[in-house]
Design a protein around this motif. Structure first.
Motif, PDB file in Angstrom:
ATOM      1  N   PHE A   9       0.841  -1.191   0.000  1.00 60.89           N
ATOM      2  CA  PHE A   9       0.000   0.000   0.000  1.00 60.89           C
ATOM      3  C   PHE A   9       0.873   1.237   0.000  1.00 60.89           C
ATOM      4  O   PHE A   9       2.054   1.188   0.350  1.00 60.89           O
ATOM      5  N   THR A  10       0.280   2.333  -0.437  1.00 62.34           N
ATOM      6  CA  THR A  10       0.943   3.629  -0.418  1.00 62.34           C
ATOM      7  C   THR A  10       0.064   4.619   0.329  1.00 62.34           C
ATOM      8  O   THR A  10      -1.162   4.486   0.334  1.00 62.34           O
ATOM      9  N   PHE A  11       0.710   5.587   0.959  1.00 59.26           N
ATOM     10  CA  PHE A  11      -0.015   6.664   1.627  1.00 59.26           C
ATOM     11  C   PHE A  11      -0.396   7.694   0.581  1.00 59.26           C
ATOM     12  O   PHE A  11       0.463   8.199  -0.134  1.00 59.26           O
ATOM     13  N   ALA A  12      -1.674   8.011   0.488  1.00 56.88           N
ATOM     14  CA  ALA A  12      -2.118   9.023  -0.465  1.00 56.88           C
ATOM     15  C   ALA A  12      -2.253  10.386   0.218  1.00 56.88           C
ATOM     16  O   ALA A  12      -2.115  11.412  -0.420  1.00 56.88           O
ATOM     17  N   ASP A  13      -2.541  10.366   1.524  1.00 56.20           N
ATOM     18  CA  ASP A  13      -2.710  11.619   2.256  1.00 56.20           C
ATOM     19  C   ASP A  13      -2.510  11.341   3.736  1.00 56.20           C
ATOM     20  O   ASP A  13      -2.865  10.265   4.226  1.00 56.20           O
ATOM     21  N   ARG A  87      -2.818  -1.547  15.470  1.00 56.38           N
ATOM     22  CA  ARG A  87      -2.051  -1.174  16.656  1.00 56.38           C
ATOM     23  C   ARG A  87      -0.570  -1.327  16.313  1.00 56.38           C
ATOM     24  O   ARG A  87      -0.171  -2.352  15.755  1.00 56.38           O
ATOM     25  N   GLY A  88       0.224  -0.298  16.642  1.00 60.52           N
ATOM     26  CA  GLY A  88       1.624  -0.401  16.285  1.00 60.52           C
ATOM     27  C   GLY A  88       2.532   0.524  17.057  1.00 60.52           C
ATOM     28  O   GLY A  88       2.103   1.263  17.948  1.00 60.52           O
ATOM     29  N   THR A  89       3.814   0.466  16.693  1.00 57.24           N
ATOM     30  CA  THR A  89       4.848   1.292  17.303  1.00 57.24           C
ATOM     31  C   THR A  89       5.725   1.886  16.208  1.00 57.24           C
ATOM     32  O   THR A  89       5.750   1.391  15.076  1.00 57.24           O
ATOM     33  N   PHE A  90       6.450   2.944  16.575  1.00 57.89           N
ATOM     34  CA  PHE A  90       7.446   3.507  15.665  1.00 57.89           C
ATOM     35  C   PHE A  90       8.663   3.895  16.484  1.00 57.89           C
ATOM     36  O   PHE A  90       8.561   4.201  17.676  1.00 57.89           O
ATOM     37  N   ASP A  91       9.833   3.854  15.836  1.00 60.13           N
ATOM     38  CA  ASP A  91      11.075   4.115  16.564  1.00 60.13           C
ATOM     39  C   ASP A  91      11.868   5.247  15.919  1.00 60.13           C
ATOM     40  O   ASP A  91      11.512   5.755  14.858  1.00 60.13           O
ATOM     41  N   GLU A  92      12.971   5.583  16.592  1.00 61.73           N
ATOM     42  CA  GLU A  92      13.791   6.724  16.170  1.00 61.73           C
ATOM     43  C   GLU A  92      14.448   6.516  14.815  1.00 61.73           C
ATOM     44  O   GLU A  92      14.885   7.472  14.194  1.00 61.73           O
ATOM     45  N   ARG A  93      14.509   5.294  14.323  1.00 61.30           N
ATOM     46  CA  ARG A  93      15.082   5.032  12.998  1.00 61.30           C
ATOM     47  C   ARG A  93      14.060   5.197  11.884  1.00 61.30           C
ATOM     48  O   ARG A  93      14.382   5.015  10.717  1.00 61.30           O
ATOM     49  N   GLY A 125      10.103   7.041   4.430  1.00 62.83           N
ATOM     50  CA  GLY A 125      10.697   7.443   3.172  1.00 62.83           C
ATOM     51  C   GLY A 125      10.536   6.446   2.044  1.00 62.83           C
ATOM     52  O   GLY A 125      10.730   6.802   0.882  1.00 62.83           O
ATOM     53  N   GLU A 126      10.189   5.196   2.346  1.00 61.72           N
ATOM     54  CA  GLU A 126       9.969   4.224   1.279  1.00 61.72           C
ATOM     55  C   GLU A 126       8.619   4.499   0.626  1.00 61.72           C
ATOM     56  O   GLU A 126       7.639   4.774   1.317  1.00 61.72           O
ATOM     57  N   PRO A 127       8.525   4.429  -0.712  1.00 58.80           N
ATOM     58  CA  PRO A 127       7.296   4.813  -1.405  1.00 58.80           C
ATOM     59  C   PRO A 127       6.115   3.865  -1.199  1.00 58.80           C
ATOM     60  O   PRO A 127       4.962   4.281  -1.302  1.00 58.80           O
ATOM     61  N   SER A 128       6.369   2.580  -0.915  1.00 56.30           N
ATOM     62  CA  SER A 128       5.259   1.657  -0.671  1.00 56.30           C
ATOM     63  C   SER A 128       5.639   0.718   0.461  1.00 56.30           C
ATOM     64  O   SER A 128       6.816   0.535   0.775  1.00 56.30           O
TER      65      SER A 128
END
Length: 138
Positions: A9-13, A87-93, A125-128
């Motif tokens: 999937f890609t983010f459109a907005d 449900r998720g997490t994100f990190d400094e990288r 930064g990855e497109p998909s």
């Protein structure tokens, strides 16, 4: 036996709004997101709403999120709609890890009775983003 399918999937907005912030501490935000799915799930223009908890600020934000996404399209060619609880997490990288499941009773049309779980790992930064989805239909 569940059926395994994959795609991307890609983010459109992405529209984000800060709800509350502690000076030098955590921040709460909400985001409204539109995604486009291809592969096992085919859906253009999904509607997704997240609540985000940032535990550290810029640069290198870390935190967690929960949300729901309304998917209208098809799963392996069967048309309908359903809601994913995420449900998720994100990190400094910039790595985002998310697990999702179909909200029980939310599926319509040819997808009525859909049950399933899946997930993805995204890198900023990855497109998909590649996803995996294991599902069953009545």
């Amino acid at each position: 036996m569940p059926t395994h399918t994959t795609g991307s999937f890609t983010f459109a907005d992405w529209e984000e709004e800060v709800l509350a912030e502690a000076e030098g501490g955590p921040k709460l935000a909400r985001a409204v997101v539109t995604n486009h799915f291809t592969g096992g799930i085919e859906a253009a223009g999904t509607s997704c709403a997240y609540t985000i908890a940032y535990t550290t600020g810029e640069p290198g934000s870390t935190g967690s999120f929960t949300g729901h996404e309304l998917v209208t399209g098809a799963v392996d060619g069967r048309a309908g709609s359903f809601v994913l609880a995420e449900r998720g997490t994100f990190d400094e990288r910039g790595t985002v890890r998310c697990a999702f499941e179909v909200v029980p009773g939310s599926a319509t049309g040819g997808l009525a009775g859909l049950r399933g779980t899946g997930g993805f790992t995204a890198v900023h930064g990855e497109p998909s983003v590649a996803y995996a989805f294991d599902y069953e239909l009545d």
